[in-house]
Design an enzyme around this catalytic site. Structure first.
Site, PDB file in Angstrom:
ATOM      1  N   ARG A   3       5.756  14.662 -15.200  1.00 38.70           N
ATOM      2  CA  ARG A   3       5.489  14.131 -13.851  1.00 38.70           C
ATOM      3  C   ARG A   3       4.311  14.875 -13.227  1.00 38.70           C
ATOM      4  O   ARG A   3       3.555  14.323 -12.434  1.00 38.70           O
ATOM      5  CB  ARG A   3       6.737  14.233 -12.955  1.00 38.70           C
ATOM      6  CG  ARG A   3       6.462  13.810 -11.505  1.00 38.70           C
ATOM      7  CD  ARG A   3       7.729  13.455 -10.722  1.00 38.70           C
ATOM      8  NE  ARG A   3       8.761  14.451 -10.833  1.00 38.70           N
ATOM      9  CZ  ARG A   3       8.763  15.637 -10.227  1.00 38.70           C
ATOM     10  NH1 ARG A   3       7.765  15.990  -9.442  1.00 38.70           N
ATOM     11  NH2 ARG A   3       9.751  16.484 -10.395  1.00 38.70           N
ATOM     12  N   TYR A  24      -5.172  -6.063   0.146  1.00 41.53           N
ATOM     13  CA  TYR A  24      -4.054  -6.425  -0.717  1.00 41.53           C
ATOM     14  C   TYR A  24      -2.782  -6.446   0.140  1.00 41.53           C
ATOM     15  O   TYR A  24      -2.488  -5.470   0.848  1.00 41.53           O
ATOM     16  CB  TYR A  24      -3.963  -5.385  -1.841  1.00 41.53           C
ATOM     17  CG  TYR A  24      -2.890  -5.669  -2.834  1.00 41.53           C
ATOM     18  CD1 TYR A  24      -3.000  -6.747  -3.706  1.00 41.53           C
ATOM     19  CD2 TYR A  24      -1.743  -4.877  -2.908  1.00 41.53           C
ATOM     20  CE1 TYR A  24      -2.004  -7.027  -4.622  1.00 41.53           C
ATOM     21  CE2 TYR A  24      -0.752  -5.150  -3.826  1.00 41.53           C
ATOM     22  CZ  TYR A  24      -0.886  -6.223  -4.678  1.00 41.53           C
ATOM     23  OH  TYR A  24       0.103  -6.499  -5.584  1.00 41.53           O
ATOM     24  N   ASP A  70     -10.471   0.764  -1.839  1.00 42.72           N
ATOM     25  CA  ASP A  70      -9.765   0.114  -2.953  1.00 42.72           C
ATOM     26  C   ASP A  70     -10.830  -0.650  -3.748  1.00 42.72           C
ATOM     27  O   ASP A  70     -11.371  -1.645  -3.280  1.00 42.72           O
ATOM     28  CB  ASP A  70      -8.689  -0.833  -2.405  1.00 42.72           C
ATOM     29  CG  ASP A  70      -7.878  -1.513  -3.522  1.00 42.72           C
ATOM     30  OD1 ASP A  70      -8.394  -1.629  -4.657  1.00 42.72           O
ATOM     31  OD2 ASP A  70      -6.740  -1.939  -3.253  1.00 42.72           O
ATOM     32  N   LYS A  77      -5.424  -4.391 -13.254  1.00 42.45           N
ATOM     33  CA  LYS A  77      -6.398  -5.475 -13.205  1.00 42.45           C
ATOM     34  C   LYS A  77      -7.544  -5.195 -14.188  1.00 42.45           C
ATOM     35  O   LYS A  77      -7.306  -5.091 -15.361  1.00 42.45           O
ATOM     36  CB  LYS A  77      -6.884  -5.657 -11.761  1.00 42.45           C
ATOM     37  CG  LYS A  77      -5.747  -5.580 -10.716  1.00 42.45           C
ATOM     38  CD  LYS A  77      -4.752  -6.722 -10.799  1.00 42.45           C
ATOM     39  CE  LYS A  77      -3.478  -6.506 -10.007  1.00 42.45           C
ATOM     40  NZ  LYS A  77      -3.627  -6.152  -8.622  1.00 42.45           N
TER      41      LYS A  77
HETATM   42  C1  LIG Z   1      -2.916  -5.620  -7.560  1.00 43.90           C
HETATM   43  C2  LIG Z   1      -3.616  -4.888  -6.497  1.00 43.90           C
HETATM   44  C3  LIG Z   1      -3.062  -3.729  -5.926  1.00 43.90           C
HETATM   45  C4  LIG Z   1      -1.685  -3.231  -6.278  1.00 43.90           C
HETATM   46  O1  LIG Z   1      -1.591  -2.801  -7.594  1.00 43.90           O
HETATM   47  P1  LIG Z   1      -0.249  -2.814  -8.466  1.00 43.90           P
HETATM   48  O2  LIG Z   1      -0.712  -2.247  -9.750  1.00 43.90           O
HETATM   49  O3  LIG Z   1       0.229  -4.214  -8.555  1.00 43.90           O
HETATM   50  O4  LIG Z   1       0.734  -1.950  -7.759  1.00 43.90           O
HETATM   51  C5  LIG Z   1      -3.811  -3.073  -4.963  1.00 43.90           C
HETATM   52  N1  LIG Z   1      -5.019  -3.520  -4.579  1.00 43.90           N
HETATM   53  C6  LIG Z   1      -5.571  -4.628  -5.102  1.00 43.90           C
HETATM   54  C7  LIG Z   1      -6.912  -5.075  -4.627  1.00 43.90           C
HETATM   55  C8  LIG Z   1      -4.897  -5.354  -6.072  1.00 43.90           C
HETATM   56  O5  LIG Z   1      -5.443  -6.460  -6.575  1.00 43.90           O
END
Ligand SMILES: *Cc1c(COP(=O)(O)O)cnc(C)c1O
Length: 393
Positions: free
Chosen positions: A58, A111, A183, A208
């Site tokens: 962890r 998001y 982000d 992604k």
């Molecule tokens: C999918 C996504 C997230 C969240 O990510 P997870 O891996 O699903 O927890 C955050 N920001 C953006 C822009 C996303 O597309």
């Protein structure tokens, strides 16, 4: 193997990797929860920080560390903090940088869950949040209060595809003494490097583009310096949103082809965007590569390509959009994005369903908005899939 001067593709393949005693060509999966100490003194030294040996997965693990250093190198950052998911990254950053009585200014089209946990969860600890359209930086300045600690932006925003000027945000963050958090999921470090524009923290859902194969959920944070790194790593380790070694291995495998995947997908995306733009059943389309995109000029300066994400609406509104989603066959009707496969979804009823309708309308997430993530399939197949589905709308 590689150094800071290496090209981007060289870093994708080699950054963070290390030589093990068997000369393994890839980073091995250290699938272990704990690590043995050489002696009681060594154990004590690992805990006190005198030795940088591994303790417990962890807290840290060699496979995870390889990924953290890989992405940190791509983002030109200090170091990385891998997390169980993108939301694990977002919540660790909120936890580290916000506190009771503090305030965050965020893009209104972030998001969905990144907004929902501020409104429904962090609010219970007296953290305040204001959501504005950050595409116009004047909105940011008007939202800043004496207790504002964080400016949080997503660019291009999800799912409206509007851009925010990172250089301007960084100027504001310095002037008002805020942490600028970006982000960068929609771009990946191949298309945009927020730390180079002055951001303090950049984060990703590696689910992604970075992993890119729709087979893993994960997240990562990269910081500009050691001080913020230690704060956020503390939150991640103590809240327990760590990544797993096998997850890290999968992402290390996926990231190697990031640039060639994106090059391929964005070339197709431009063709698809032009096709949709000229289609009589398409009412509007937002793609940063089109000249009619409101921040097309900014996209040219801030991004190294226009990406493979777009949103559009049909003249027949939501009902027509629904028909389109039910009649595409190559594109998968699914949330998520940035994978090798083409995906289509309806944010108002899916990813952003938990955002209140008035907030959705204010953020430009209209009922007719369809989000499209272009994959690496043959462009002609993607186009003919759209063409036949549009005939049904
Ligand atoms: C999918 C996504 C997230 C969240 O990510 P997870 O891996 O699903 O927890 C955050 N920001 C953006 C822009 C996303 O597309």
């Amino acid at each position: 193997m590689q150094n800071n001067k290496s090209g981007f593709n060289t870093k994708l393949v080699h950054a963070g990797s290390f030589e093990d005693e068997f000369g393994s060509a890839t980073v091995p999966i250290y699938q272990t929860s704990t690590f043995s100490f050489k002696s009681a003194q060594h154990g004590a030294d690992c805990f006190s920080g005198k030795s940088d040996g591994y303790i417990y997965s962890r807290i840290g693990n060699p496979t995870i560390k390889a990924l953290e250093q890989n992405i940190a190198s791509l983002e030109n950052g200090y170091d990385g903090i891998a997390t169980s998911s993108g939301m694990g990254a977002i919540s660790s950053v909120y936890m580290a940088l916000l506190g009771a009585g503090s305030h965050i200014v965020s893009s209104d089209a972030v998001y969905g869950p990144a907004r929902v946990i501020l409104e429904q969860d962090f609010s219970r600890f007296n953290v305040k949040a204001t959501f504005v359209n950050t595409s116009n930086v004047d909105n940011i300045i008007s939202a800043i209060r004496p207790n504002t600690k964080v400016l949080y932006v997503e660019t291009p925003a999800n799912p409206t595809m509007e851009l925010t000027n990172l250089k301007e945000c960084s100027k504001i963050a310095k002037e008002y003494n805020l942490f600028l958090v970006v982000d960068n999921t929609f771009c990946s470090p191949y298309l945009q490097k927020p730390l180079d524009f002055g951001a303090d923290v950049v984060l990703h859902s590696v689910t992604k583009f970075i992993n890119g194969h729709a087979d893993i959920v994960g997240g990562i944070i990269v910081t500009k310096d050691a001080e913020i790194y230690r704060k956020i790593r503390h939150s991640m380790v103590y809240m327990g949103s760590n990544m797993d070694p096998t997850q890290a291995y999968m992402v290390l495998r996926g990231v190697k082809t990031l640039a060639i995947r994106i090059d391929r997908a964005q070339e197709t995306a431009m063709k698809v965007a032009k096709y949709l733009q000229s289609h009589p059943k398409v009412a509007w389309i937002k793609y940063p590569g089109l000249e009619n995109h409101p921040q097309h000029e900014l996209a040219k300066k801030q991004m190294n390509g226009f990406g493979s994400m777009m949103s559009f609406g049909l003249t027949g509104g939501f009902e027509a959009g629904k028909k389109l989603m039910d009649n595409v066959h190559l594109a998968t009707l699914a949330v998520s994005l940035g994978g090798v496969e083409t995906l289509i979804q309806h944010p108002a009823s899916m990813t952003h369903a938990a955002v209140s309708s008035e907030n959705k309308i204010a953020a430009g997430i209209t009922d007719d908005l369809v989000r499209y993530s272009i994959g690496i399939e043959d462009p002609d197949d993607i186009l003919s899939d759209l063409e036949s589905a549009l005939e049904m709308c």
